[in-house]
Design an enzyme around this catalytic site. Structure first.
Site, short mmCIF file in Angstrom:
data_model
loop_
_atom_site.label_atom_id
_atom_site.label_comp_id
_atom_site.label_asym_id
_atom_site.label_seq_id
_atom_site.Cartn_x
_atom_site.Cartn_y
_atom_site.Cartn_z
N ALA A 32 0.85 -1.19 0.00
CA ALA A 32 0.00 0.00 0.00
C ALA A 32 0.88 1.24 0.00
O ALA A 32 2.06 1.18 0.38
CB ALA A 32 -0.91 0.00 1.22
N GLU A 69 3.54 -5.89 7.50
CA GLU A 69 2.93 -4.75 8.20
C GLU A 69 3.43 -4.56 9.63
O GLU A 69 3.56 -3.42 10.10
CB GLU A 69 1.40 -4.90 8.20
CG GLU A 69 0.72 -4.57 6.88
CD GLU A 69 0.65 -5.75 5.93
OE1 GLU A 69 -0.07 -5.65 4.93
OE2 GLU A 69 1.32 -6.77 6.19
N GLU A 110 -2.51 -9.25 -0.14
CA GLU A 110 -3.92 -9.31 0.26
C GLU A 110 -4.84 -9.27 -0.97
O GLU A 110 -5.85 -9.96 -1.01
CB GLU A 110 -4.24 -8.17 1.22
CG GLU A 110 -3.61 -8.38 2.60
CD GLU A 110 -3.80 -7.20 3.52
OE1 GLU A 110 -4.43 -7.37 4.57
OE2 GLU A 110 -3.31 -6.09 3.19
#
Length: 260
Positions: free
Chosen positions: A66, A135, A115
């Site tokens: 991300a 993460e 994901e």
């Protein structure tokens, strides 16, 4: 529709969606997530699109994660909203998409990229692919379904290890873990995905949609997957595809499914 961050191409019943932010290793930002949702929504209503192949541009990355710069200063409430909106708009939308979605993983699939790949119905990887959920190294956890889908695919223990260590696995490890279905040379990745799509398209699209619903039901809290299977099985008997499929079988000819 014109897109800034993705490329959408269709031919022979196969819709290919390519995440195209090579300077950012195809990292997901809000704009890209919105564009992906729109592309999938259009594909849902496009009778020409039978199977979706999802991949990344270039040879380095499927999606490297991300775009952290967008949320590095978020409050707890903003973080919660970010995850909720992303799951609803894209990740759960892909997982429950009524047409088959194949993730073709070329290079890195990290964080939100893995994901997204896990939300697809199944995955194939190039031999240079590397996958992980890093993460916790940033002080956060996977927020787009990673803590739920990774254990479903690789088992609780391996998922705990992958998430806690923030480590990566290569393509062959991913294959051993059942995280991907196939590994191929990078130059052959999309051709291999297309061959799988062509095999899928020989079958009833109505029945495939029912199968997706029934399989997914097993992973929904409070839902009895066997009951959904029975319901979808019965529903198939009222379709033109069932009539055509059984008629073709009994008459020893190739079925031509109308998709109804």
């Amino acid at each position: 529709m014109d897109y800034k961050n993705i490329i959408v191409e269709i031919g022979g019943g196969i819709l290919q969606i390519t995440i195209n932010r090579p300077s950012k290793l195809n990292a997901l930002n809000k704009e890209t997530i919105a564009e992906l949702h729109d592309a999938f929504a259009d594909a849902k209503d496009d009778d020409e699109a039978k199977v979706v192949i999802l991949t990344g541009s270039g040879e380095k990355a499927f999606v490297a994660g991300a775009d952290i710069s967008e949320f590095s200063d978020f409050s707890p409430e903003e973080g919660k909203q970010l995850a909720a909106e992303g799951q609803q708009k894209l990740f759960n939308y892909v997982a429950n998409f009524p047409k088959p979605v194949i993730a073709a993983i070329n290079g890195f699939a990290l964080g939100g990229g893995l994901e997204l790949a896990m939300a697809a119905h199944f995955r194939i990887a190039s031999d240079n692919a590397k996958m992980g959920l890093p993460e916790v190294s940033l002080g956060v956890i996977p927020g787009y379904g990673g803590t739920q889908r990774l254990p479903q695919l690789v088992g609780k223990g391996r998922a705990m290890e992958m998430i806690m260590t923030a480590g990566m696995v290569d393509a062959n490890q991913a294959l051993q873990y059942h995280l991907v279905n196939h590994v191929t040379e990078q130059a052959e990745l999309l051709d291999f995905a297309e061959k799988l799509a062509e095999k899928i398209m020989k079958n009833s699209p109505v029945a495939i949609t029912s199968a997706i619903r029934a399989i997914n039901a097993n992973y929904e809290a409070g839902v009895n997957g066997y009951d959904i299977e029975i319901e979808e099985f019965g529903r198939c008997f009222g379709t033109e595809d069932f009539e055509e499929g059984t008629s073709a079988f009994l008459n020893k000819r190739k079925a031509e499914f109308p998709g109804k």
